[in-house]
Design a protein around this motif. Structure first.
Motif, PDB file in Angstrom:
ATOM      1  N   PHE A  34       0.839  -1.194   0.000  1.00  0.00           N
ATOM      2  CA  PHE A  34       0.000   0.000   0.000  1.00  0.00           C
ATOM      3  C   PHE A  34       0.873   1.242   0.000  1.00  0.00           C
ATOM      4  N   THR A  35       0.633   2.146  -0.943  1.00  0.00           N
ATOM      5  CA  THR A  35       1.385   3.404  -0.987  1.00  0.00           C
ATOM      6  C   THR A  35       0.421   4.572  -1.181  1.00  0.00           C
ATOM      7  N   VAL A  36       0.792   5.711  -0.644  1.00  0.00           N
ATOM      8  CA  VAL A  36       0.026   6.947  -0.809  1.00  0.00           C
ATOM      9  C   VAL A  36       0.965   7.992  -1.398  1.00  0.00           C
ATOM     10  N   VAL A  37       0.551   8.582  -2.519  1.00  0.00           N
ATOM     11  CA  VAL A  37       1.348   9.599  -3.194  1.00  0.00           C
ATOM     12  C   VAL A  37       0.570  10.898  -3.169  1.00  0.00           C
ATOM     13  N   THR A  38       1.226  11.983  -2.770  1.00  0.00           N
ATOM     14  CA  THR A  38       0.589  13.296  -2.749  1.00  0.00           C
ATOM     15  C   THR A  38       1.104  14.116  -3.926  1.00  0.00           C
TER      16      THR A  38
END
Length: 49
Positions: A34-38
Motif C-alpha cells: 500500500f502506498t500513498v502519493v501526494t
C-alpha cells in the motif's frame, strides 16, 4: 441485562489473544503493498500487485 454493561474489563491482558504468525505476515505484506502519493494537494492511494 444491566449487569452486563456494568462489569469492567479485567486490568491484566489476556495471553490467549495473540495473533497467529499467518495473520501478522498478511498484515505486514498488505502494508508493504500500500502506498500513498501526494501530488498538488491530492492524495492517490495505490496497491502494488
Amino acid at each position: 441485562m444491566a449487569k452486563i454493561y456494568l462489569n469492567e474489563a479485567p486490568q491484566t491482558p489476556s495471553k490467549t489473544m495473540k495473533p497467529s504468525a499467518k495473520t501478522v505476515k498478511s498484515i505486514l505484506d498488505f502494508s508493504k503493498a500500500f502506498t500513498v502519493v501526494t501530488y498538488r494537494d491530492l492524495q492517490f492511494e495505490s496497491f502494488q500487485n
